[in-house]
Design an enzyme around this catalytic site. Structure first.
Site, PDB file in Angstrom:
ATOM      1  NE  ARG A   1      19.370  -1.132   0.536  1.00  0.00           N
ATOM      2  CZ  ARG A   1      19.963  -0.607   0.705  1.00  0.00           C
ATOM      3  NH1 ARG A   1      20.733   0.733  -0.335  1.00  0.00           N
ATOM      4  NH2 ARG A   1      21.430  -0.562   1.482  1.00  0.00           N
ATOM      5  CB  SER A   2      12.085  -0.624   5.598  1.00  0.00           C
ATOM      6  OG  SER A   2      11.202   0.130   4.513  1.00  0.00           O
TER       7      SER A   2
ATOM      8  CG  ASP B   1      20.535   1.271   4.254  1.00  0.00           C
ATOM      9  OD1 ASP B   1      21.368   0.625   4.144  1.00  0.00           O
ATOM     10  OD2 ASP B   1      19.774  -0.501   4.743  1.00  0.00           O
TER      11      ASP B   1
ATOM     12  CB  CYS C   1      -1.003  -0.088   0.826  1.00  0.00           C
ATOM     13  SG  CYS C   1      -1.797  -1.375   1.239  1.00  0.00           S
TER      14      CYS C   1
END
Lengths: 305, 305
Positions: free
Chosen positions: B177-178, B200, B142
């Site tokens: 950058r999860s 990150d 999402c």
């Protein structure tokens, strides 16, 4: 002292013999590919040792060194390559969740380490076969499986009980609740009937199938006991703490305990043999035998008509 | 100042209108269940707000509070329950890898958040349909999807180019950058043709499809540039740093940059509007619209003949 020290090589020997015989009799040449995408010199040493051990039983092991940013595509290629029967990856590569993503890129048909979701789900849910006809047994992760085989070897599993219930009445503490070893191990032992205390830095949980094993699979409960209390209750204490300084005090152990260490560091004190009835200082050689066993099983599934 | 500030509510409005109309015209009542297995009061507030927002468009949202040790079984039950069309879980529950295991327990048929392996694999590989007939579009997570829709709305996507290539020529920096937002977002934007710098704490990577978009999907390359260098090159800078103290200095930005923040904290300095051509301070309302959009899509797939 009456403590019997059991070496992994002793437990691994009959499995290795059986693997060798199966490979010879069937005239097969199963191939395992290991992907190395980090600079870990320990992984290279471990891979070389795996290659040598595999060669002795007739398994071809190939180490492929790849750039970590190409790892995913290399795994996808190996999934498609019919000359390869098993795939493993030396973790950590990226660390954390991205490594778990890679674990699911490995095809379940070639996942010798049993790190893909389908196998893990089956293991937690005590689903033991891949197919409704029960012709294909599930693949179990190598180190937890090695611990089970060792506990069978040293008589903790009671053969008089039905298959699947053979740890009924046993209390086991597992110190380590990693996703790769500690948690699956606690689940396996609880699914086999044990009451398991699963310990990590965040607290203690109980895994069990309820009184009289009324549940078909284990459930998990929060536990407000201390480490001291659960270890004192335990017939078997299993350690897997990945730090050199960690030592479980022998004073906490029940006399006659079965003490098993799967950490690369010695987690028990030297005087553990004063109190334990059986002491297993390491499991590595059984783990590699289980890796090969999983490979032969996957080879069989891949080549069935 | 010529900076145009674009609010998420403005971008979400036409999507919400379309959702409402689809639900009314089809006379359907899609149901989304959210599982809460932690004590996070922010999650409860967010769930209440989601329920209200969903109700306005005709979606039923039910929050189920469960013990975390029963979460897995509750998800399995919801997978089987035909009155439920979408499932989401408020993370973190256990934290780390065990949460990623739970993400894969959610059935892909009901996975509104697109956290299961199949959807993630398709997204990284730029596979846009679930079926060979191309009748079912893939589900996209999402927040990354919300960012794409916002970038379409503000004209960063160039409609004169072919679908799938509309970011060709754009350079974008994504700071985060999860596995849940930053990495999928970088991959989506690169698959759409952008050159993306993914930043990150461990370093910077480049995601792109090569010169002239010769590759069908992005590849990832290690990058030795600094944050200062990549931000200076970027037409779009997207921030998602989950800490209150983090502020990206406005001095680093290219004049006329599109600045978009998806963190719950303001990652740009107040004077970002002195330099940016377009500034989007938050994305939350578009994220919820995308959640509902994914639900309607899954409802459609579930109810097709």
């Amino acid at each position: 002292m009456s403590c019997k020290k059991v070496l992994a090589s002793e437990v691994a020997a009959p499995f290795r013999q059986e693997l060798k015989q199966t490979i010879q009799e069937k005239g097969i040449r199963p191939k395992l590919v290991g992907f190395l995408a980090n600079d870990d010199p320990a992984a290279v040493m471990y891979a070389n040792w795996t290659a040598k051990t595999c060669a002795e039983t007739g398994v071809e092991f190939e180490l492929r060194k790849v750039d970590r940013n190409n790892l995913e595509e290399c795994v996808v290629e190996a999934n498609e390559d019919k000359s390869i029967h098993g795939i493993m990856v030396y973790y950590p590569v990226f660390g954390g969740n991205q490594d778990q993503y890679i674990q699911n890129v490995v095809s379940p048909r070639k996942d010798v380490e049993s790190l893909c979701h389908q196998y893990r789900y089956n293991m937690y849910h005590n689903i033991r076969y891949l197919d409704p006809e029960e012709s294909q047994k599930c693949i179990i992760p190598c180190t937890p499986l090695a611990v089970v085989k060792i506990l069978e070897y040293v008589g903790v599993y009671n053969k008089i009980l039905n298959y699947g219930d053979r740890l009924h009445g046993k209390t086991i503490t597992v110190i380590n609740r990693s996703e790769v070893v500690g948690r699956p191990l606690a689940a396996l032992l609880a699914n086999d009937g044990a009451k398991v205390f699963s310990v990590d830095v965040t607290g203690i949980q109980e895994f069990h199938r309820g009184q009289g094993l009324k549940l078909k699979k284990h459930e998990v409960f929060e536990c407000d006991k201390t480490l001291e209390e659960v270890v004192a209750l335990s017939d078997v204490v299993i350690t897997g703490v990945p730090t050199k300084s960690y030592k479980l005090p022998t004073s906490l152990l029940k006399d006659g305990v079965v003490a098993l260490n799967f950490s690369t560091f010695k987690n028990f004190e030297d005087d553990v043999t004063d109190k334990a009835s059986i002491y297993i200082p390491s499991v590595g050689k059984v783990t590699v035998a289980m890796l090969e066993r999983n490979l032969i099983r996957l080879y069989d599934y891949q080549t069935r008509a």
